[in-house]
Design a protein around this motif. Sequence first.
Motif, PDB file in Angstrom:
ATOM      1  N   LEU A  27       6.522 -17.891  10.089  1.00  0.00           N
ATOM      2  CA  LEU A  27       6.297 -18.403  11.435  1.00  0.00           C
ATOM      3  C   LEU A  27       5.220 -19.463  11.313  1.00  0.00           C
ATOM      4  O   LEU A  27       4.201 -19.247  10.655  1.00  0.00           O
ATOM      5  CB  LEU A  27       5.818 -17.290  12.367  1.00  0.00           C
ATOM      6  CG  LEU A  27       5.413 -17.724  13.783  1.00  0.00           C
ATOM      7  CD1 LEU A  27       6.651 -18.127  14.582  1.00  0.00           C
ATOM      8  CD2 LEU A  27       4.657 -16.597  14.488  1.00  0.00           C
ATOM      9  N   PHE A  28       5.449 -20.627  11.917  1.00  0.00           N
ATOM     10  CA  PHE A  28       4.413 -21.666  11.899  1.00  0.00           C
ATOM     11  C   PHE A  28       4.375 -22.337  13.261  1.00  0.00           C
ATOM     12  O   PHE A  28       5.156 -22.017  14.146  1.00  0.00           O
ATOM     13  CB  PHE A  28       4.633 -22.663  10.756  1.00  0.00           C
ATOM     14  CG  PHE A  28       5.785 -23.625  10.944  1.00  0.00           C
ATOM     15  CD1 PHE A  28       5.544 -24.942  11.337  1.00  0.00           C
ATOM     16  CD2 PHE A  28       7.097 -23.233  10.716  1.00  0.00           C
ATOM     17  CE1 PHE A  28       6.597 -25.838  11.485  1.00  0.00           C
ATOM     18  CE2 PHE A  28       8.149 -24.117  10.860  1.00  0.00           C
ATOM     19  CZ  PHE A  28       7.904 -25.421  11.256  1.00  0.00           C
ATOM     20  N   GLY A  29       3.443 -23.239  13.457  1.00  0.00           N
ATOM     21  CA  GLY A  29       3.323 -23.942  14.724  1.00  0.00           C
ATOM     22  C   GLY A  29       2.428 -23.203  15.707  1.00  0.00           C
ATOM     23  O   GLY A  29       1.612 -22.365  15.329  1.00  0.00           O
ATOM     24  N   SER A  30       2.618 -23.483  16.986  1.00  0.00           N
ATOM     25  CA  SER A  30       1.722 -22.970  18.023  1.00  0.00           C
ATOM     26  C   SER A  30       1.732 -21.449  18.146  1.00  0.00           C
ATOM     27  O   SER A  30       0.737 -20.855  18.543  1.00  0.00           O
ATOM     28  CB  SER A  30       2.079 -23.593  19.373  1.00  0.00           C
ATOM     29  OG  SER A  30       3.392 -23.230  19.759  1.00  0.00           O
ATOM     30  N   ARG A  31       2.813 -20.798  17.785  1.00  0.00           N
ATOM     31  CA  ARG A  31       2.893 -19.339  17.921  1.00  0.00           C
ATOM     32  C   ARG A  31       2.029 -18.597  16.896  1.00  0.00           C
ATOM     33  O   ARG A  31       1.821 -17.396  17.023  1.00  0.00           O
ATOM     34  CB  ARG A  31       4.336 -18.862  17.804  1.00  0.00           C
ATOM     35  CG  ARG A  31       5.202 -19.274  18.960  1.00  0.00           C
ATOM     36  CD  ARG A  31       5.198 -18.221  20.004  1.00  0.00           C
ATOM     37  NE  ARG A  31       5.973 -18.651  21.165  1.00  0.00           N
ATOM     38  CZ  ARG A  31       6.234 -17.879  22.173  1.00  0.00           C
ATOM     39  NH1 ARG A  31       5.814 -16.635  22.175  1.00  0.00           N
ATOM     40  NH2 ARG A  31       6.913 -18.325  23.195  1.00  0.00           N
TER      41      ARG A  31
END
Length: 103
Positions: A27-31
Amino acid sequence: MRLSPRQAAIIRQAARDIFGPDARVWLFGSRVDDGMRGGDYDFYLETSLADPDAIIARKLALLATLHANSAFADEKIDVVIRPNIPGPELPIYQVAKREGLPL
């Protein structure tokens, strides 16, 4: 990480079912940031597959599987796939692995 244990299990299992047992997901990014709100789900997936047509077909199957599950219904999901194809390492692959969390 703003991904429930149930959601993490769903994406891991779907990736293995569709891409094979060696598929690995981050999981990557804003989450990844617990302090943020909203945002789409950005997943980075590594596969041993090398056939571009098979990869695209399986990516669509993965997205369909996730959207059919109530844990991801009506959510925006992006999947970046690192195939087993010789070539340059794209910057998005490096960012996803460096800043992301393995599932």
